[in-house]
Design a protein around this motif. Structure first.
Motif, PDB file in Angstrom:
ATOM      1  N   SER A  15      -0.177   9.911   2.151  1.00 18.03           N
ATOM      2  CA  SER A  15       0.713   9.557   1.027  1.00 18.03           C
ATOM      3  C   SER A  15       0.211   9.664  -0.139  1.00 18.03           C
ATOM      4  O   SER A  15       0.759   9.388  -1.224  1.00 18.03           O
ATOM      5  CB  SER A  15       0.992   8.110   1.340  1.00 18.03           C
TER       6      SER A  15
ATOM      7  N   GLU B  10      -0.682  10.262  -3.731  1.00 19.13           N
ATOM      8  CA  GLU B  10       0.166  10.976  -4.929  1.00 19.13           C
ATOM      9  C   GLU B  10      -0.781  11.970  -5.662  1.00 19.13           C
ATOM     10  O   GLU B  10      -0.179  12.632  -6.461  1.00 19.13           O
ATOM     11  CB  GLU B  10       0.225   9.645  -5.852  1.00 19.13           C
TER      12      GLU B  10
ATOM     13  N   ARG C 101       8.901  13.608   3.534  1.00 17.19           N
ATOM     14  CA  ARG C 101       9.683  12.475   2.534  1.00 17.19           C
ATOM     15  C   ARG C 101       8.677  11.789   1.688  1.00 17.19           C
ATOM     16  O   ARG C 101       9.354  11.393   0.349  1.00 17.19           O
ATOM     17  CB  ARG C 101      10.378  11.358   3.528  1.00 17.19           C
ATOM     18  N   ILE C 102       7.227  11.442   1.977  1.00 17.58           N
ATOM     19  CA  ILE C 102       6.421  10.543   0.967  1.00 17.58           C
ATOM     20  C   ILE C 102       6.432  11.651  -0.352  1.00 17.58           C
ATOM     21  O   ILE C 102       6.206  11.098  -1.406  1.00 17.58           O
ATOM     22  CB  ILE C 102       5.161  10.165   1.567  1.00 17.58           C
TER      23      ILE C 102
ATOM     24  N   ASN D 250       6.969  11.141  -4.191  1.00 17.68           N
ATOM     25  CA  ASN D 250       6.031  11.201  -5.187  1.00 17.68           C
ATOM     26  C   ASN D 250       6.301  12.070  -6.301  1.00 17.68           C
ATOM     27  O   ASN D 250       5.766  11.983  -7.461  1.00 17.68           O
ATOM     28  CB  ASN D 250       4.631  11.416  -4.437  1.00 17.68           C
TER      29      ASN D 250
ATOM     30  N   THR E 273      -5.568   4.701  -3.056  1.00 17.11           N
ATOM     31  CA  THR E 273      -4.292   4.557  -3.467  1.00 17.11           C
ATOM     32  C   THR E 273      -4.292   3.696  -4.764  1.00 17.11           C
ATOM     33  O   THR E 273      -3.184   3.535  -5.623  1.00 17.11           O
ATOM     34  CB  THR E 273      -3.161   4.519  -2.471  1.00 17.11           C
TER      35      THR E 273
ATOM     36  N   GLY F  98       3.723   0.490   1.928  1.00 13.46           N
ATOM     37  CA  GLY F  98       2.208   0.735   1.599  1.00 13.46           C
ATOM     38  C   GLY F  98       1.953   2.029   1.168  1.00 13.46           C
ATOM     39  O   GLY F  98       2.566   3.094   1.538  1.00 13.46           O
ATOM     40  N   ALA F  99       0.900   1.970   0.277  1.00  9.39           N
ATOM     41  CA  ALA F  99       0.584   3.275  -0.596  1.00  9.39           C
ATOM     42  C   ALA F  99      -0.634   3.941   0.680  1.00  9.39           C
ATOM     43  O   ALA F  99      -1.658   3.807   0.487  1.00  9.39           O
ATOM     44  CB  ALA F  99      -0.135   3.238  -1.833  1.00  9.39           C
ATOM     45  N   ASP F 100      -0.031   4.070   1.639  1.00 12.57           N
ATOM     46  CA  ASP F 100      -0.708   4.742   2.800  1.00 12.57           C
ATOM     47  C   ASP F 100       0.187   5.231   3.895  1.00 12.57           C
ATOM     48  O   ASP F 100       1.065   4.335   4.248  1.00 12.57           O
ATOM     49  CB  ASP F 100      -1.902   3.928   3.507  1.00 12.57           C
ATOM     50  N   SER F 101       0.257   6.670   4.577  1.00 18.64           N
ATOM     51  CA  SER F 101       1.219   6.870   5.095  1.00 18.64           C
ATOM     52  C   SER F 101       1.172   6.408   6.555  1.00 18.64           C
ATOM     53  O   SER F 101       2.340   6.312   6.846  1.00 18.64           O
ATOM     54  CB  SER F 101       1.046   8.683   5.386  1.00 18.64           C
TER      55      SER F 101
ATOM     56  N   THR G  60       6.964   1.509   5.640  1.00 16.13           N
ATOM     57  CA  THR G  60       6.799   2.818   5.340  1.00 16.13           C
ATOM     58  C   THR G  60       5.952   3.289   4.366  1.00 16.13           C
ATOM     59  O   THR G  60       5.514   2.250   3.497  1.00 16.13           O
ATOM     60  CB  THR G  60       8.548   3.459   4.981  1.00 16.13           C
ATOM     61  N   GLY G  61       5.131   4.364   4.654  1.00 14.13           N
ATOM     62  CA  GLY G  61       4.192   4.912   3.481  1.00 14.13           C
ATOM     63  C   GLY G  61       5.013   5.384   2.241  1.00 14.13           C
ATOM     64  O   GLY G  61       6.171   6.003   2.263  1.00 14.13           O
ATOM     65  N   VAL G  62       4.225   5.014   1.071  1.00 14.55           N
ATOM     66  CA  VAL G  62       4.970   5.561  -0.399  1.00 14.55           C
ATOM     67  C   VAL G  62       3.677   5.749  -1.101  1.00 14.55           C
ATOM     68  O   VAL G  62       2.489   5.882  -0.521  1.00 14.55           O
ATOM     69  CB  VAL G  62       5.747   4.470  -0.951  1.00 14.55           C
ATOM     70  N   GLY G  63       4.001   6.588  -2.284  1.00 11.36           N
ATOM     71  CA  GLY G  63       2.904   6.795  -3.348  1.00 11.36           C
ATOM     72  C   GLY G  63       2.449   5.651  -4.113  1.00 11.36           C
ATOM     73  O   GLY G  63       3.164   4.505  -4.125  1.00 11.36           O
ATOM     74  N   SER G  64       1.664   6.046  -4.919  1.00 11.21           N
ATOM     75  CA  SER G  64       0.922   4.860  -5.865  1.00 11.21           C
ATOM     76  C   SER G  64       1.664   4.405  -6.879  1.00 11.21           C
ATOM     77  O   SER G  64       1.982   3.288  -7.228  1.00 11.21           O
ATOM     78  CB  SER G  64      -0.286   5.362  -6.600  1.00 11.21           C
TER      79      SER G  64
ATOM     80  N   ILE H 245       4.763   8.998  11.617  1.00 11.07           N
ATOM     81  CA  ILE H 245       4.896   9.768  10.331  1.00 11.07           C
ATOM     82  C   ILE H 245       4.563  11.103  10.810  1.00 11.07           C
ATOM     83  O   ILE H 245       4.583  12.244  10.048  1.00 11.07           O
ATOM     84  CB  ILE H 245       3.699   9.102   9.330  1.00 11.07           C
ATOM     85  N   GLU H 246       3.786  11.326  11.825  1.00 11.38           N
ATOM     86  CA  GLU H 246       3.209  12.979  12.334  1.00 11.38           C
ATOM     87  C   GLU H 246       4.404  13.664  12.732  1.00 11.38           C
ATOM     88  O   GLU H 246       4.376  14.524  12.838  1.00 11.38           O
ATOM     89  CB  GLU H 246       2.101  12.655  13.267  1.00 11.38           C
TER      90      GLU H 246
ATOM     91  N   LYS I 108      10.351   8.152   8.552  1.00 12.59           N
ATOM     92  CA  LYS I 108       9.993   7.177   7.427  1.00 12.59           C
ATOM     93  C   LYS I 108       9.489   5.813   8.138  1.00 12.59           C
ATOM     94  O   LYS I 108       8.997   5.324   7.519  1.00 12.59           O
ATOM     95  CB  LYS I 108      11.429   7.175   7.088  1.00 12.59           C
TER      96      LYS I 108
END
Lengths: 169, 429
Positions: A66, A68, A89-90, A94, B38, B121-124, B137-141, B219-220, B224
């Motif tokens: 994930s 960024e 998607r992430i 981002n 992150t 979570g800022a982790d995939s 689900t993973g997101v960015g910072s 995620i692999e 989502k």
């Protein structure tokens, strides 16, 4: 908004470890991250030539972690936009959240070859290949995402909404 | 309209009776997580927005697990930034060395995630909590900074895909093998943007640790999130861990799925993902003559107690092959302690393995087990991308703990039965 630059081609499933390896994740400065862009899959990629260019890739661009730091590194290296058949998607989130212009187009990913001169008309969703005199259409940007960009990113959007809610109370 | 589990959880968190795939909703979060890589970016974004206080410090979790115990000065400074911010903001769920574990093993263990929760979570690998019936689900910072600011995040409601499993697998086959087999079938973008929903009798038969490994790797496949049903094993797992109560959101009769898959896991051999995509999967019997330099057993995928027991079952009374380095990482301090009490650590050390404090270190080529040029590892981790564990010309093979431990003893990738007996591999029947 128009974006013009030379195309740099990549294949399918370019993962975020390839975009920026984990060993470089402890700075947060865009230029410093940009200097290590694509190092493991294309050594020497992050150089002056890439500045002002456009990355054109296959399917599932940005899969994996994930971080960024990936879109930040792409911008930090001076790359203006990414065109791909599809995005993981992430990475997609981002890119919007951090202001990296991205465009989804299977035709563009197929038609463009390394070194082609590309011009993207972001508002029309058109990608022009000036070297081959071809035009490809990109997937439209959903209205919500356009609002995010117009607000100046996710945080400004949220700040604005919180302020409005505060006034209503 | 009937809804899937993912749709029901999203609807419940944005105050709606119904949501449909494709629409974008702003939803209230139960929890937002970041780690030492992150969180610093998220904190910088948060400050840049002009915000002063986080919305609700009880719903924020920081786990310093990637480059910790701090591998260098810059990592130490990143962690200090998070430590200072947590103190300033009154964030109690800040986990530093000594109490931290690998985030996706730690949060369920601490009761911080419950069935029916909506978590970013800022982790995939945040999708791991799907094993508890949560939408995670993973997101960015920047998304994380937005969650700190508002307690919310935006979601495009995903389509759901149903994965049904039936049959009884052999004794050396577990959740990791199910998910590798699945990704091998559908590919690394086979569930892109979708919610994977896991179901069927073979899923209910799996332990929680096996389910965590499966959900972890959704995620692999590009997903989502990957969500499991809330059955008595989930209820038993969460009992007594939290003051909050979880909620179960079973899919409605007639809910719409973009695709349905049916897997008969009877006789499924242990699986191995060859370099350099998690979808490059073969049954272990087809992987022949692959010598290994390093074996890593641990990570958010397979560093839980049952994974360690599996490794110990193979390593007990045996020795690691000469020339192979084996590093075993219990995923949390509690797992470490239990492994010690059960005598597993002694088995590992007697066999010639190194046992480490919890860290994500080697999985992402951070520290604690980096590969040199041309070296090859078998790892119970989740990614085998180019350069993932070190040099761009090193290789990672992904497998479950039985295969990893057996390969450590044999010095090459091998079916665990050929090292430890029991169920024979197919070819010898």
């Amino acid at each position: 908004m128009k974006i013009q630059g030379r195309a740099w081609k990549f294949g399918d499933d370019v993962d975020t470890d390839a975009i920026i390896a984990a060993r470089y994740l402890n700075p947060t400065d865009p230029a410093e991250l940009g200097a290590c862009l694509m190092e493991d899959i294309r050594p020497g990629f992050a150089c002056e030539d890439v500045r002002g260019g456009i990355i054109v890739a296959g399917a599932n661009f940005g899969c994996g972690s994930s971080r960024e730091h990936a879109p930040v590194a792409i911008r930090g290296a001076g790359v203006r936009a990414v065109v791909a058949e599809s995005f993981a998607r992430i990475f997609f989130r981002n890119a919007f959240n951090t202001g990296l212009p991205i465009f989804e187009s299977a035709d563009a990913a197929k038609g463009i070859v390394e070194g082609d001169e590309i011009e993207i008309d972001a508002s029309e969703g058109l990608i022009r290949n000036l070297s081959r005199n071809e035009t490809y259409r990109s997937q439209p940007v959903p209205p919500f995402m356009r609002e995010l960009i117009a607000s100046g990113g996710l945080l400004s959007y949220m700040m604005k909404n919180l302020n409005q809610e505060g006034k209503k109370k | 309209m009937p809804m899937t589990t993912a749709e029901k959880i999203l609807a419940a968190h944005c105050g709606r009776d119904e949501v449909r795939p494709g629409e974008i909703v702003m939803a209230d979060l139960d929890l937002a997580l970041a780690n030492d890589i992150t969180a610093p970016l998220a904190i910088e974004e948060f400050r840049r927005s002009g915000a002063v206080k986080v919305r609700d410090p009880r719903r924020i979790v920081f786990v310093c697990d990637h480059f910790t115990p701090n591998k260098d000065i810059r990592s130490a400074e990143q962690v200090r930034l998070i430590r200072d911010f947590s103190r300033e903001q009154g964030i109690e769920n800040f986990f530093d060395v000594g109490e931290m574990g690998i985030e996706h093993a730690l949060l369920p263990e601490k009761g911080l995630v419950l069935p029916g929760d909506l978590v970013i979570g800022a982790d995939s690998h945040t999708c791991t909590y799907g094993a508890l019936g949560a939408f995670a689900t993973g997101v960015g910072s920047t998304d994380l900074a937005g969650a700190m600011l508002s307690g919310r995040a935006w979601f495009k409601v995903p389509v759901s895909m149903l994965f049904n499993y039936r049959g009884r697998p052999g004794e050396w086959t577990g959740g990791k093998d199910f998910i590798l087999h699945t990704i091998g079938r559908i590919g690394v973008s086979g569930a892109l943007y979708a919610a994977m929903e896991f179901a069927g009798p073979a899923i209910h038969a799996l332990s929680m640790d096996d389910r965590f490994s499966m959900a972890n790797m959704s995620i692999e496949a590009g997903a989502k999130t990957g969500i499991f049903p809330v059955d008595e094993k989930v209820e038993e797992y969460v009992r007594g861990r939290s003051g909050r109560r979880g909620r179960s959101f079973p899919a409605d009769e007639g809910a719409e799925y973009a695709a349905r898959f049916d897997f008969d896991v009877s006789g499924l051999e242990p699986q191995v993902a060859l370099p350099s995509l998690p979808s490059n999967v073969r049954p272990v019997g087809e992987v022949k003559g692959v010598r290994v330099d390093q074996v890593v057993i641990g990570s958010c995928t397979n560093g839980r107690l049952e994974d360690l027991r599996a490794a110990a079952r193979v390593l007990q009374g045996r020795k690691v092959a000469r020339g192979v380095r084996v590093i075993i990482f219990p995923a949390t301090q509690r797992i470490y302690l239990e492994a010690m009490r059960e005598g597993l650590l002694e088995i590992f050390i007697e066999a010639g393995a190194a046992v480490s404090t919890p860290t994500c270190g080697p999985c992402l080529g951070g520290h604690m087990g980096i590969l040199a040029e041309g070296e090859r590892a078998v790892a119970t981790t989740n990614r085998n991308f180019v350069g993932r564990m070190g040099h761009p010309r090193s290789e990672v093979y992904l497998a479950g703990p039985y295969v990893a431990a057996a390969s450590a003893v044999a010095g090459e990738i091998i079916h665990p039965a050929r090292v430890a007996g029991g169920d024979r591999p197919g070819e010898e029947n």
